[in-house]
Design a protein around this motif. Structure first.
Motif, PDB file in Angstrom:
ATOM      1  N   PRO A 176       0.817  -1.217   0.000  1.00 50.33           N
ATOM      2  CA  PRO A 176       0.000   0.000   0.000  1.00 50.33           C
ATOM      3  C   PRO A 176       0.853   1.269   0.000  1.00 50.33           C
ATOM      4  CG  PRO A 176      -0.252  -1.219   2.082  1.00 50.33           C
ATOM      5  CD  PRO A 176       0.633  -2.039   1.204  1.00 50.33           C
ATOM      6  N   ALA A 177       2.129   1.150   0.385  1.00 51.00           N
ATOM      7  CA  ALA A 177       2.988   2.341   0.426  1.00 51.00           C
ATOM      8  C   ALA A 177       3.654   2.617  -0.930  1.00 51.00           C
ATOM      9  CB  ALA A 177       4.052   2.166   1.503  1.00 51.00           C
ATOM     10  N   ALA A 178       3.359   1.783  -1.935  1.00 48.86           N
ATOM     11  CA  ALA A 178       3.999   1.958  -3.245  1.00 48.86           C
ATOM     12  C   ALA A 178       3.638   3.318  -3.831  1.00 48.86           C
ATOM     13  CB  ALA A 178       3.551   0.839  -4.183  1.00 48.86           C
ATOM     14  N   ARG A 179       4.634   4.010  -4.375  1.00 49.95           N
ATOM     15  CA  ARG A 179       4.395   5.322  -4.974  1.00 49.95           C
ATOM     16  C   ARG A 179       4.667   5.283  -6.475  1.00 49.95           C
ATOM     17  NH1 ARG A 179       7.979   8.673  -4.281  1.00 49.95           N
ATOM     18  NH2 ARG A 179       9.413   7.288  -3.190  1.00 49.95           N
ATOM     19  N   LEU A 180       3.868   6.049  -7.224  1.00 47.79           N
ATOM     20  CA  LEU A 180       4.074   6.164  -8.669  1.00 47.79           C
ATOM     21  C   LEU A 180       5.265   7.101  -8.920  1.00 47.79           C
ATOM     22  CD1 LEU A 180       2.658   5.685 -11.565  1.00 47.79           C
ATOM     23  CD2 LEU A 180       1.848   8.013 -11.253  1.00 47.79           C
ATOM     24  N   ILE A 181       6.131   6.738  -9.857  1.00 46.97           N
ATOM     25  CA  ILE A 181       7.248   7.627 -10.206  1.00 46.97           C
ATOM     26  C   ILE A 181       6.860   8.352 -11.498  1.00 46.97           C
ATOM     27  CG2 ILE A 181       9.730   7.742 -10.647  1.00 46.97           C
ATOM     28  CD1 ILE A 181       9.959   4.972  -9.397  1.00 46.97           C
ATOM     29  N   PRO A 182       6.582   9.664 -11.413  1.00 52.06           N
ATOM     30  CA  PRO A 182       6.043  10.358 -12.585  1.00 52.06           C
ATOM     31  C   PRO A 182       7.058  10.587 -13.701  1.00 52.06           C
ATOM     32  CG  PRO A 182       6.170  11.859 -10.702  1.00 52.06           C
ATOM     33  CD  PRO A 182       6.616  10.521 -10.209  1.00 52.06           C
TER      34      PRO A 182
END
Ligand code: GLU
Length: 366
Positions: A176-182
């Motif tokens: 759930p802590a995964a972040r998108l790298i823009p």
């Protein structure tokens, strides 16, 4: 633009997801209307064909996939023809194998055909020629095929429509802590490591193949984006600011010939070189027979081979001037001895620097 099977084929019915595809076709027509040239790489042949042939669910044997592709490709081409015909746009079916992009002559031929189609205003719809590809000579996934095609047509932008909205720091389904790298400026080993696993049930590509595609595209000076393809009008949504990951193109792309060499998906063989030769290559020099320690694989003159350092790491790729047998015989010898050994006056260099690309740590594609 690349569309995957999971988007195109409704997983519950095994049929084309027409309402969605209609909105994608609308988006492509909108790009064309503002004079952007569009080439589409579309999967879906196997997924459609397996249903028509009533093959049991689960993994298919290679020859079953090939049979399914032969059946499904007709349906696939037909749908695109029908949808684009309503807007008066002609589609062209182009089926490519790995050999078509890995052999320079065939690559140049395919490139000429695609340029001609674009010039004539047709919209090329490309897929792997699954029916004739064997396990050893497959792209295996359309992400890498799309990247090679982007390079072939000198595309400005490659868009991969995916089942995820981009590259995440971890698998968003598990963490759930995964972040998108823009935005990704450089494909560092850390970025490459984020690509592990996560293939969907229908298509064959996961995040790892998308990163391999990004390496090829960005090295060719082509920007690449990954965005979620499932919403209606996925391209318009991207332009309106939908979540996505952009891989920025290399600032100083190599010339077209070197891009092709560096982007090779399957070098035919390898030569291992000594420390002195490795230093020479890094300072921009050619590879001489004297620096070659050993030769691996079967290759002919003009084939692309990997150049390995003493530790076995790939440090460069190049088009070699000798066959594997000749190369093995002149390895470690002075250039002046070549003629006496191979019986003809060959090149002084094993790989001339014009045909050689030294890979940055992050550029190796395999
Ligand atoms: N060429 C395959 C097909 O059309 C798809 C390959 C992939 O999933 O990337 O079914």
């Amino acid at each position: 633009m690349k569309v995957g099977s999971a988007l195109l084929v409704d997983q519950s019915t095994g049929q084309v997801n027409r309402p969605w595809l209609g909105t994608l076709v609308d988006d492509l027509l909108w790009l064309r209307a503002r004079k952007q040239e569009v080439v589409l790489v579309s999967s879906g042949a196997i997924a459609l064909g397996r249903r028509e042939l009533r093959l049991a669910p689960g993994p298919l044997a290679l020859e079953q996939s090939q049979a399914a592709a032969a059946v499904g490709q007709i349906a696939l081409a037909h749908i695109y023809k029908e949808l684009f015909a309503t807007a008066g746009v002609t589609v062209a079916q182009v089926l490519l194998t790995l050999e078509d992009s890995e052999q320079r002559r065939r690559y140049l031929n395919a490139r000429a055909t695609l340029s001609q189609l674009i010039e004539l205003g047709a919209l090329p719809v490309i897929n792997e020629n699954d029916t004739v590809a064997t396990t050893e000579i497959r792209y295996g996934d359309n992400d890498r095929l799309a990247a090679r095609v982007a390079q072939m047509v000198s595309a400005d932008c490659l868009l991969l429509l995916s089942d995820v909205s981009g590259l995440y720091t971890a698998d968003p389904n598990l963490d759930p802590a995964a972040r998108l790298i823009p935005e990704i400026r450089e494909i560092t080993p850390g970025i490459a490591a984020m690509g592990g696993g996560s293939a969907s049930a229908v298509g064959s590509g996961g995040m790892a193949t998308k990163i391999a595609a990004a390496k090829i595209a960005t090295a060719a000076g082509c920007a690449m984006a990954i965005t979620a393809g499932a919403p209606l009008h996925p391209v318009r949504r991207l332009e309106e600011g939908a979540d996505c990951s952009w891989f920025l193109p290399a600032q100083n792309p190599e010339n077209a010939r070197k891009q092709w060499i560096a982007g090779s998906l399957r070098p035919s063989g390898a030569v291992a070189i000594d420390v002195g030769a490795a230093q020479a290559l890094r300072s921009g020099k050619s590879l001489l027979p004297a620096g070659v320690v050993s030769v691996r694989g079967r290759f002919g003159r003009g084939d692309t081979v990997s150049v390995l350092d003493a530790g076995g790491a790939e440090i460069a790729r190049g088009m070699i001037a000798y066959s594997d047998e000749e190369a093995a015989r002149i390895a470690g010898k002075r250039s002046a001895e070549i003629e006496a050994i191979v019986g003809f006056r060959g090149r002084a260099e094993m790989i001339h620097r014009d045909n050689l690309v030294v890979l940055r740590g992050d550029l190796a594609t395999t």
